[in-house]
Scaffold this motif. Structure first.
Motif, PDB file in Angstrom:
ATOM      1  N   LEU A 191       0.581  -0.961   0.021  1.00 19.00           N
ATOM      2  CA  LEU A 191       0.109  -0.134  -0.076  1.00 19.00           C
ATOM      3  C   LEU A 191       0.634   1.541  -0.417  1.00 19.00           C
ATOM      4  N   CYS A 192       1.961   1.425   0.878  1.00 17.05           N
ATOM      5  CA  CYS A 192       3.099   2.510   0.669  1.00 17.05           C
ATOM      6  C   CYS A 192       3.488   2.374  -1.034  1.00 17.05           C
ATOM      7  N   ARG A 193       3.936   2.202  -0.893  1.00 11.46           N
ATOM      8  CA  ARG A 193       4.835   1.611  -2.804  1.00 11.46           C
ATOM      9  C   ARG A 193       3.226   2.285  -3.454  1.00 11.46           C
ATOM     10  N   ILE A 194       2.883   2.560  -3.494  1.00  7.72           N
ATOM     11  CA  ILE A 194       2.013   2.599  -4.522  1.00  7.72           C
ATOM     12  C   ILE A 194       1.659   4.614  -4.502  1.00  7.72           C
ATOM     13  N   ASP A 195       1.708   4.973  -5.964  1.00 10.97           N
ATOM     14  CA  ASP A 195       1.803   5.885  -6.275  1.00 10.97           C
ATOM     15  C   ASP A 195       0.429   6.504  -6.241  1.00 10.97           C
ATOM     16  N   TYR A 196       0.638   7.365  -6.098  1.00 10.77           N
ATOM     17  CA  TYR A 196      -1.252   7.879  -5.563  1.00 10.77           C
ATOM     18  C   TYR A 196      -2.003   8.669  -6.854  1.00 10.77           C
ATOM     19  N   ARG A 197      -0.721   9.351  -7.135  1.00  7.36           N
ATOM     20  CA  ARG A 197      -0.545  10.790  -7.668  1.00  7.36           C
ATOM     21  C   ARG A 197      -0.801  10.492  -8.721  1.00  7.36           C
ATOM     22  N   ALA A 198      -0.008   8.839  -9.149  1.00  2.86           N
ATOM     23  CA  ALA A 198      -0.504   9.092 -10.163  1.00  2.86           C
ATOM     24  C   ALA A 198      -2.055   8.049 -11.056  1.00  2.86           C
ATOM     25  N   GLY A 199      -2.826   7.550 -10.108  1.00  6.33           N
ATOM     26  CA  GLY A 199      -3.992   7.170 -10.619  1.00  6.33           C
ATOM     27  C   GLY A 199      -4.764   7.291  -9.183  1.00  6.33           C
ATOM     28  N   PHE A 200      -6.358   6.552  -9.586  1.00  9.55           N
ATOM     29  CA  PHE A 200      -7.374   6.473  -8.474  1.00  9.55           C
ATOM     30  C   PHE A 200      -7.266   5.237  -8.222  1.00  9.55           C
ATOM     31  N   VAL A 201      -6.930   5.399  -6.833  1.00 10.90           N
ATOM     32  CA  VAL A 201      -7.453   4.266  -6.254  1.00 10.90           C
ATOM     33  C   VAL A 201      -8.443   3.564  -4.799  1.00 10.90           C
ATOM     34  N   ILE A 202      -9.205   2.451  -5.310  1.00 16.97           N
ATOM     35  CA  ILE A 202     -10.268   2.391  -4.892  1.00 16.97           C
ATOM     36  C   ILE A 202     -10.215   0.674  -3.672  1.00 16.97           C
ATOM     37  N   ALA A 203     -10.303   1.150  -3.135  1.00 13.35           N
ATOM     38  CA  ALA A 203     -10.130  -0.239  -1.959  1.00 13.35           C
ATOM     39  C   ALA A 203     -11.439  -0.999  -1.689  1.00 13.35           C
ATOM     40  N   LEU A 204     -11.384  -2.277  -1.090  1.00  8.85           N
ATOM     41  CA  LEU A 204     -12.397  -2.889   0.047  1.00  8.85           C
ATOM     42  C   LEU A 204     -11.824  -3.366   0.578  1.00  8.85           C
ATOM     43  N   THR A 205     -12.663  -2.850   1.460  1.00 12.50           N
ATOM     44  CA  THR A 205     -12.009  -2.863   3.011  1.00 12.50           C
ATOM     45  C   THR A 205     -13.824  -3.511   4.047  1.00 12.50           C
ATOM     46  N   HIS A 206     -13.142  -3.570   5.052  1.00 16.92           N
ATOM     47  CA  HIS A 206     -14.289  -4.322   6.502  1.00 16.92           C
ATOM     48  C   HIS A 206     -14.005  -3.033   7.314  1.00 16.92           C
ATOM     49  N   TYR A 207     -15.356  -2.045   7.077  1.00 19.19           N
ATOM     50  CA  TYR A 207     -15.265  -0.251   7.955  1.00 19.19           C
ATOM     51  C   TYR A 207     -16.434  -0.287   8.956  1.00 19.19           C
ATOM     52  N   SER A 208     -16.220  -0.037  10.076  1.00 20.81           N
ATOM     53  CA  SER A 208     -16.664  -0.528  11.338  1.00 20.81           C
ATOM     54  C   SER A 208     -16.858   0.770  12.474  1.00 20.81           C
ATOM     55  N   LYS A 209     -17.818   1.366  12.671  1.00 17.10           N
ATOM     56  CA  LYS A 209     -17.791   2.240  13.751  1.00 17.10           C
ATOM     57  C   LYS A 209     -16.076   3.601  13.088  1.00 17.10           C
ATOM     58  N   TRP A 210     -16.315   4.129  12.289  1.00 16.12           N
ATOM     59  CA  TRP A 210     -15.626   4.184  11.670  1.00 16.12           C
ATOM     60  C   TRP A 210     -14.052   4.085  11.765  1.00 16.12           C
ATOM     61  N   ASN A 211     -13.734   2.947  11.722  1.00 16.89           N
ATOM     62  CA  ASN A 211     -12.956   2.951  11.353  1.00 16.89           C
ATOM     63  C   ASN A 211     -12.807   0.925  10.495  1.00 16.89           C
ATOM     64  N   LEU A 212     -11.205   1.137   9.962  1.00 12.36           N
ATOM     65  CA  LEU A 212     -11.273  -0.087   8.856  1.00 12.36           C
ATOM     66  C   LEU A 212     -10.688  -1.276   9.924  1.00 12.36           C
TER      67      LEU A 212
END
Length: 257
Positions: A191-212
């Motif tokens: 995750l830290c190696r992704i260049d977030y300025r070069a693309g748009f990154v969508i993630a699928l996660t488990h979301y609970s009470k404002w936490n991942l």
């Protein structure tokens, strides 16, 4: 009645101003598909979405997958986002993406969107994308809201509105014609190696009470940065920072621009 500029190319040369001008000629004798929303209100909401994509919201409904796709389009391809939104307003469908609204949407009103916690364009765009993902269970924006209100969110709302990861990948590649890379259960280092300025990154996660956190995948977000043990992300029309838990991110879709 066809008010299109036949020389314009949707998603490329068409400006937001030209697209919005198509709505100005509608009268009581030539009603658009979305008869419950005044053209001026729709244009205002559309302009707000394009100028401030970060404010796009799923509201109280479970359309997180559609919401993050709308943010991507409004942020990276505003002309295409606008063309889709206005085509849905005019005719209830958009040909190149094959998005379509159910006839029950014809008389949806701005008050309905307010109760959901969305703008009118949020409601329209997310309904069209969600229905494309799940045509058989017939997602309805007002029905999703009522299901949650009466305690049936897991049965009604989640089943009809949640987006399958395979559809997310298919829609980006086949309908939007974009290149996308997928990482399954990415490590913190990945995750830290992704260049977030070069693309748009969508993630699928488990979301609970404002936490991942670790758990069954139930929510889509946009990750805007990752460093060390924290990530910056967008969800529900807001930007947040959270600590990264091991395996809290089930998959990432990196849309290359």
């Amino acid at each position: 009645m066809d008010n299109r500029n036949n020389n314009a190319k949707p998603g490329t040369e068409s400006s937001l101003h030209e697209l919005c001008a198509r709505l100005s000629a509608y009268t009581s004798d030539s009603m658009p598909f979305l008869q419950g929303i005044a053209a001026e209100q729709y244009v205002e909401a559309l302009q707000q979405a394009v100028s401030s994509p970060g404010e796009i919201s799923q509201g109280v409904n479970g359309t997180c997958g559609a919401a993050v796709l709308c943010k991507y389009l409004a942020e990276k391809h505003p002309a295409l986002y606008s063309d889709i939104a206005i085509s849905l307003y005019e005719s209830g469908k958009h040909d190149s993406t094959r998005l379509k609204l159910p006839t029950s949407m014809q008389y949806i009103t701005p008050d309905d969107s307010i109760r959901i916690g969305q703008s009118v364009t949020d409601t329209v765009m997310q309904t069209a994308i969600t229905r494309s993902n799940n045509m058989f269970l017939a997602y309805s924006p007002t029905g999703d809201m009522q299901a949650k209100k009466h305690g049936f969110s897991k049965v009604k709302a989640g089943a009809t509105s949640f987006m399958h990861p395979a559809f997310m990948l298919w829609f980006i590649r086949k309908r939007l014609k974009k290149k996308v890379r997928v990482l399954i259960l990415p490590t913190v280092q990945q995750l830290c190696r992704i260049d977030y300025r070069a693309g748009f990154v969508i993630a699928l996660t488990h979301y609970s009470k404002w936490n991942l956190v670790l758990g069954m995948p139930n929510h889509y977000i946009q990750i805007t940065n990752a460093c060390g043990n924290t990530i910056d992300y967008w969800s529900w029309g807001e930007y947040y920072t959270a600590s990264i838990k091991k395996h809290a991110i089930h998959a990432v879709f990196i849309i290359e621009e």
